[in-house]
Design a protein around this motif. Structure first.
Motif, short mmCIF file in Angstrom:
data_model
loop_
_atom_site.label_atom_id
_atom_site.label_comp_id
_atom_site.label_asym_id
_atom_site.label_seq_id
_atom_site.Cartn_x
_atom_site.Cartn_y
_atom_site.Cartn_z
N ALA A 309 59.80 -62.45 -14.38
CA ALA A 309 59.90 -62.41 -15.84
C ALA A 309 60.56 -61.10 -16.29
O ALA A 309 60.37 -60.05 -15.67
N TRP A 310 61.35 -61.19 -17.37
CA TRP A 310 61.94 -60.04 -18.03
C TRP A 310 61.57 -60.10 -19.51
O TRP A 310 61.74 -61.14 -20.16
N GLY A 316 67.78 -55.43 -31.70
CA GLY A 316 67.23 -56.33 -32.72
C GLY A 316 66.88 -57.70 -32.21
O GLY A 316 66.87 -58.67 -32.97
N LEU A 317 66.54 -57.79 -30.93
CA LEU A 317 66.24 -59.10 -30.36
C LEU A 317 65.11 -58.99 -29.34
O LEU A 317 65.15 -58.16 -28.43
N VAL A 318 64.08 -59.80 -29.53
CA VAL A 318 63.04 -59.95 -28.52
C VAL A 318 63.55 -60.98 -27.52
O VAL A 318 63.88 -62.11 -27.89
N ARG A 319 63.59 -60.58 -26.27
CA ARG A 319 64.10 -61.49 -25.25
C ARG A 319 63.08 -61.60 -24.12
O ARG A 319 62.64 -60.58 -23.56
N TYR A 320 62.72 -62.82 -23.81
CA TYR A 320 61.82 -63.08 -22.68
C TYR A 320 62.47 -64.11 -21.79
O TYR A 320 62.87 -65.19 -22.26
N GLU A 321 62.60 -63.79 -20.52
CA GLU A 321 63.18 -64.72 -19.55
C GLU A 321 62.20 -64.93 -18.41
O GLU A 321 61.65 -63.97 -17.88
N LEU A 322 62.03 -66.16 -18.05
CA LEU A 322 61.16 -66.52 -16.93
C LEU A 322 61.91 -67.48 -16.02
O LEU A 322 62.39 -68.53 -16.47
N THR A 323 62.02 -67.12 -14.76
CA THR A 323 62.69 -67.96 -13.78
C THR A 323 61.72 -68.24 -12.63
O THR A 323 61.07 -67.32 -12.14
#
Length: 330
Positions: A309-310, A316-323
């Motif tokens: 996860a990142w 100005g952006l909340v970013r969540y990445e899950l692989t």
């Protein structure tokens, strides 16, 4: 003596009655054997096709059922000595088939003793029992997994909650998210849940009147039960954080959510991305502590699905990445 109510219309012929009884026995999956006290066969009806009698061979337990089963039947019947005595024996006849032999010693109207044996096909019953036991083991296994997840959530929530009231609020929300995901899994006969259904559950609960502000794209992947529970939990955290700490509702700027399946040499993987507009500061220590302090998103969920996860706030952006690797279904 055997006394049971039996009546038939006198005008009916014996052939018609015989056909009726034989048809009924076949429908019941049952066979009847009548022997005198010495074991001589008097009558045998509707025997299953697996057992056959060679032409010209007198019927005996050995000649009909084979030596092994015949010996077991003889031993069972030898224990019957008085009218009314009965015994039961279940035999696995091979090819995953099971038959129950019910034997009873009865006295006829002429005071002669006879052995009545009812043979019942129990194959389907045993298969259902095995299936039920397998399902119960599966339910037990999944229940233990679910309890372990709840225990982990409770522990992590307590660790990062300053007050009891704060703990109860967060824990109840997470528990409800698990419950909703579990409902989807159960409705699918334990196959899992689709990503969009998991997202829809959380959007409808927290931003129902502004559901259009959460836009989803990509593949509607069917996730395994374990992945469904944890992805549902991650989506719950993201939606709650957006409503509690974000400003997308005030600014009317949409959150973009995508779920995409990728085929890699080692197998398929799923990439989930959450992009949420946020007008606050970038990823400073104070902001991260209040906005990104969720161990659920950064540690619990990715480790539970063997993924990465990142999570960041930048430009100005909340970013969540899950692989994570996608477990496929047979």
């Amino acid at each position: 003596m055997v006394h049971r109510l039996t009546w038939f219309e006198p005008q009916r012929g014996e052939d018609q009655l015989r056909e009726f009884f034989i048809t009924a026995l076949i429908d019941m999956g049952a066979s009847l054997i009548l022997q005198d006290r010495d074991g001589t066969y008097v009558c045998i009806t509707t025997l299953p096709p697996r057992w056959k009698l060679k032409p010209g061979t007198p019927p005996t337990d050995d000649s009909v059922f084979g030596k092994e089963i015949g010996e077991r039947l003889a031993e069972m019947k030898a224990g019957l000595s008085r009218p009314g005595d009965r015994a039961e024996l279940e035999i696995e006849a091979g090819d995953d088939t099971f038959f129950e032999f019910r034997c009873r010693l009865v006295e006829m109207d002429d005071h002669d003793l006879h052995l009545i044996t009812v043979v019942i096909d129990r194959t389907e019953d045993r298969r259902r029992e095995r299936l039920l036991r397998a399902l119960l083991r599966e339910v037990s296994h999944r229940s233990k997994n679910l309890l372990a997840i709840i225990q982990s959530i409770a522990s992590q929530t307590a660790r990062y909650s300053g007050t009891l009231q704060m703990f109860l609020g967060k824990f109840r929300g997470r528990l409800h998210a698990l419950s909703q995901s579990q409902d989807l899994i159960t409705d699918s006969s334990w196959r899992g849940a689709y990503f969009r259904d998991l997202l829809k559950q959380q959007v409808e609960r927290y931003v129902q009147e502004n559901a259009e502000l959460v836009q989803v794209s990509g593949d509607d992947v069917l996730l395994t039960p374990n992945a469904s529970l944890h992805i549902g939990l991650a989506l719950h955290e993201l939606v709650v954080n957006a409503v509690s700490h974000g400003d997308f509702l005030q600014r009317r700027l949409p959150i973009e959510v995508s779920c995409r399946r990728h085929e890699l040499p080692d197998g398929p993987v799923v990439a989930i991305t959450w992009k949420e507009p946020f007008a606050g500061q970038d990823d400073t220590k104070d902001v991260k502590a209040s906005r990104f302090g969720s161990t659920v998103l950064e540690r619990v969920v990715p480790s539970s699905v063997n993924g990465q996860a990142w999570h960041e706030l930048k430009n100005g952006l909340v970013r969540y990445e899950l692989t994570f690797p996608l477990e496929t279904f047979d």
